[in-house]
Scaffold this motif. Structure first.
Motif, PDB file in Angstrom:
ATOM      1  N   ASN A  91       0.707  -1.220   0.051  1.00  0.00           N
ATOM      2  CA  ASN A  91      -0.006  -0.066   0.104  1.00  0.00           C
ATOM      3  C   ASN A  91       1.023   1.242  -0.083  1.00  0.00           C
ATOM      4  O   ASN A  91       1.966   1.399  -0.198  1.00  0.00           O
ATOM      5  N   GLY A  92       0.275   2.403   0.268  1.00  0.00           N
ATOM      6  CA  GLY A  92       0.868   3.799   0.243  1.00  0.00           C
ATOM      7  C   GLY A  92       1.682   4.034  -1.220  1.00  0.00           C
ATOM      8  O   GLY A  92       0.952   3.968  -1.993  1.00  0.00           O
ATOM      9  N   VAL A  93       3.151   4.374  -0.792  1.00  0.00           N
ATOM     10  CA  VAL A  93       3.624   4.774  -2.072  1.00  0.00           C
ATOM     11  C   VAL A  93       3.718   3.669  -3.074  1.00  0.00           C
ATOM     12  O   VAL A  93       3.670   3.886  -4.250  1.00  0.00           O
ATOM     13  N   MET A  94       3.734   2.619  -2.441  1.00  0.00           N
ATOM     14  CA  MET A  94       4.046   1.282  -3.446  1.00  0.00           C
ATOM     15  C   MET A  94       2.722   1.366  -4.317  1.00  0.00           C
ATOM     16  O   MET A  94       2.735   1.151  -5.624  1.00  0.00           O
ATOM     17  N   GLU A  95       1.579   1.339  -3.769  1.00  0.00           N
ATOM     18  CA  GLU A  95       0.427   1.266  -4.392  1.00  0.00           C
ATOM     19  C   GLU A  95      -0.050   2.599  -5.354  1.00  0.00           C
ATOM     20  O   GLU A  95      -0.170   2.422  -6.588  1.00  0.00           O
ATOM     21  N   ALA A  96       0.594   3.872  -5.025  1.00  0.00           N
ATOM     22  CA  ALA A  96       0.503   5.051  -5.672  1.00  0.00           C
ATOM     23  C   ALA A  96       1.310   4.896  -6.878  1.00  0.00           C
ATOM     24  O   ALA A  96       0.830   5.309  -8.090  1.00  0.00           O
ATOM     25  N   VAL A  97       2.499   4.451  -6.893  1.00  0.00           N
ATOM     26  CA  VAL A  97       3.398   4.532  -8.217  1.00  0.00           C
ATOM     27  C   VAL A  97       2.961   2.955  -9.139  1.00  0.00           C
ATOM     28  O   VAL A  97       3.045   3.492 -10.139  1.00  0.00           O
ATOM     29  N   CYS A  98       2.380   2.053  -8.445  1.00  0.00           N
ATOM     30  CA  CYS A  98       1.989   0.932  -9.443  1.00  0.00           C
ATOM     31  C   CYS A  98       0.468   1.622 -10.307  1.00  0.00           C
ATOM     32  O   CYS A  98       0.198   1.180 -11.191  1.00  0.00           O
ATOM     33  N   LYS A  99      -0.390   2.474  -9.437  1.00  0.00           N
ATOM     34  CA  LYS A  99      -1.716   3.002  -9.965  1.00  0.00           C
ATOM     35  C   LYS A  99      -1.167   3.716 -11.191  1.00  0.00           C
ATOM     36  O   LYS A  99      -1.730   3.805 -11.984  1.00  0.00           O
ATOM     37  N   GLY A 100      -0.101   4.639 -10.878  1.00  0.00           N
ATOM     38  CA  GLY A 100       0.244   5.531 -12.121  1.00  0.00           C
ATOM     39  C   GLY A 100       0.807   4.898 -13.089  1.00  0.00           C
ATOM     40  O   GLY A 100       0.381   5.215 -14.244  1.00  0.00           O
ATOM     41  N   VAL A 101       1.660   3.877 -12.903  1.00  0.00           N
ATOM     42  CA  VAL A 101       2.094   2.986 -13.898  1.00  0.00           C
ATOM     43  C   VAL A 101       0.957   2.178 -15.017  1.00  0.00           C
ATOM     44  O   VAL A 101       1.026   2.302 -15.931  1.00  0.00           O
ATOM     45  N   HIS A 102       0.002   1.646 -14.116  1.00  0.00           N
ATOM     46  CA  HIS A 102      -1.025   0.935 -14.427  1.00  0.00           C
ATOM     47  C   HIS A 102      -1.981   1.817 -15.468  1.00  0.00           C
ATOM     48  O   HIS A 102      -2.439   1.502 -16.560  1.00  0.00           O
ATOM     49  N   GLN A 103      -2.147   3.066 -15.074  1.00  0.00           N
ATOM     50  CA  GLN A 103      -2.904   4.074 -15.622  1.00  0.00           C
ATOM     51  C   GLN A 103      -2.274   4.497 -17.236  1.00  0.00           C
ATOM     52  O   GLN A 103      -3.167   4.755 -18.160  1.00  0.00           O
ATOM     53  N   HIS A 104      -1.132   4.557 -17.257  1.00  0.00           N
ATOM     54  CA  HIS A 104      -0.372   4.817 -18.477  1.00  0.00           C
ATOM     55  C   HIS A 104       0.000   3.333 -19.163  1.00  0.00           C
ATOM     56  O   HIS A 104       1.146   3.643 -19.968  1.00  0.00           O
ATOM     57  N   GLY A 105      -0.431   2.247 -18.797  1.00  0.00           N
ATOM     58  CA  GLY A 105       0.025   1.194 -19.490  1.00  0.00           C
ATOM     59  C   GLY A 105       1.353   0.609 -19.789  1.00  0.00           C
ATOM     60  O   GLY A 105       2.082   0.142 -20.398  1.00  0.00           O
ATOM     61  N   GLY A 106       2.073   1.014 -18.251  1.00  0.00           N
ATOM     62  CA  GLY A 106       3.428   0.407 -18.050  1.00  0.00           C
ATOM     63  C   GLY A 106       3.474  -0.871 -17.312  1.00  0.00           C
ATOM     64  O   GLY A 106       2.458  -1.510 -17.049  1.00  0.00           O
ATOM     65  N   MET A 107       4.807  -1.156 -16.912  1.00  0.00           N
ATOM     66  CA  MET A 107       5.002  -2.449 -16.141  1.00  0.00           C
ATOM     67  C   MET A 107       5.604  -2.182 -14.676  1.00  0.00           C
ATOM     68  O   MET A 107       6.455  -1.411 -14.334  1.00  0.00           O
ATOM     69  N   SER A 108       4.661  -2.861 -13.750  1.00  0.00           N
ATOM     70  CA  SER A 108       5.211  -2.688 -12.561  1.00  0.00           C
ATOM     71  C   SER A 108       5.378  -4.255 -11.864  1.00  0.00           C
ATOM     72  O   SER A 108       4.752  -5.273 -12.091  1.00  0.00           O
TER      73      SER A 108
END
Length: 216
Positions: free
Chosen positions: A102-119
């Protein structure tokens, strides 16, 4: 906007298949070199053109991930910053690795997901579903906080957004392994890190490490 580096010349090492930029080894290796890929590669003269190439030919490339570290209880500003960072890295075609929760980890994964990247998320437990629901690839380690070492070891550079003792251990591991570590002002500060709260500056620093321009 990150700083664009010009006058670039890309080639491939015949021995290692590593991508070279102006004769320097980068953090990228070719899986296979098609004629179209090689033709497109030699036409890249600056970082803007290169990252268009990177996204177009991702399936033919092995790209080392950027490590994103920070607390599982992030402040609103840290969450927003991490989400924007994830979006920006995904736009460049760069994968990220984090603790997957959660937290920062969730946020960065959310941003990556929104723009079609790989986490990639390295979970401290053996339970697959303890991860946040945005992370793409989940690795269950069953190692507890010791998995922090694996995150630092796997990334070519680390970005810390906030955090406490857990983040501090990841920063220490990163420095121990000789990885560049960039932190925001709310993250634990130790000698050897680079501090910045400017998103574009952090991305520019990450790009410099990716292409081995860290001394320029």
């Amino acid at each position: 906007m990150y700083k664009i580096i010009s006058n670039l010349n890309f080639s491939v090492s015949e021995d290692t298949h590593r991508l070279l930029c102006n004769g320097r080894l980068t953090q990228i290796r070719l899986i296979s070199a098609t004629d179209d890929l090689m033709k497109a590669l030699i036409q890249c003269c600056d970082t803007k053109q290169f990252f268009i190439f990177l996204k177009q030919y991702t399936q033919y490339l092995q790209i080392a991930p950027v490590g994103i570290i920070g607390p599982k209880e992030a402040s609103q500003s840290e969450y927003i910053f991490a989400e924007k960072l994830g979006q920006s890295l995904a736009d460049l075609g760069l994968p990220i690795i984090c603790g997957g929760r959660n937290g920062v980890m969730e946020a960065v994964c959310k941003g990556v997901h929104q723009h079609g990247g790989m986490s990639i998320g390295l979970i401290p437990s053996g339970n697959l579903f303890e991860s946040n629901h945005y992370v793409k690839q989940i690795v269950t380690t069953n190692m507890g906080p010791t998995r922090n070492s694996l995150i630092a070891l796997s990334a070519f550079s680390l970005v810390a957004i906030g955090g406490g003792m857990g983040t501090l251990s990841e920063i220490a591991y990163g420095l121990h392994y000789g990885k560049p570590v960039f932190i925001t002002s709310t993250a634990p500060y130790v000698e050897g890190v680079v501090l910045s709260d400017n998103l574009d500056e952090i991305i520019t620093l990450v790009i410099a490490e990716l292409l081995n321009f860290n001394d320029d």
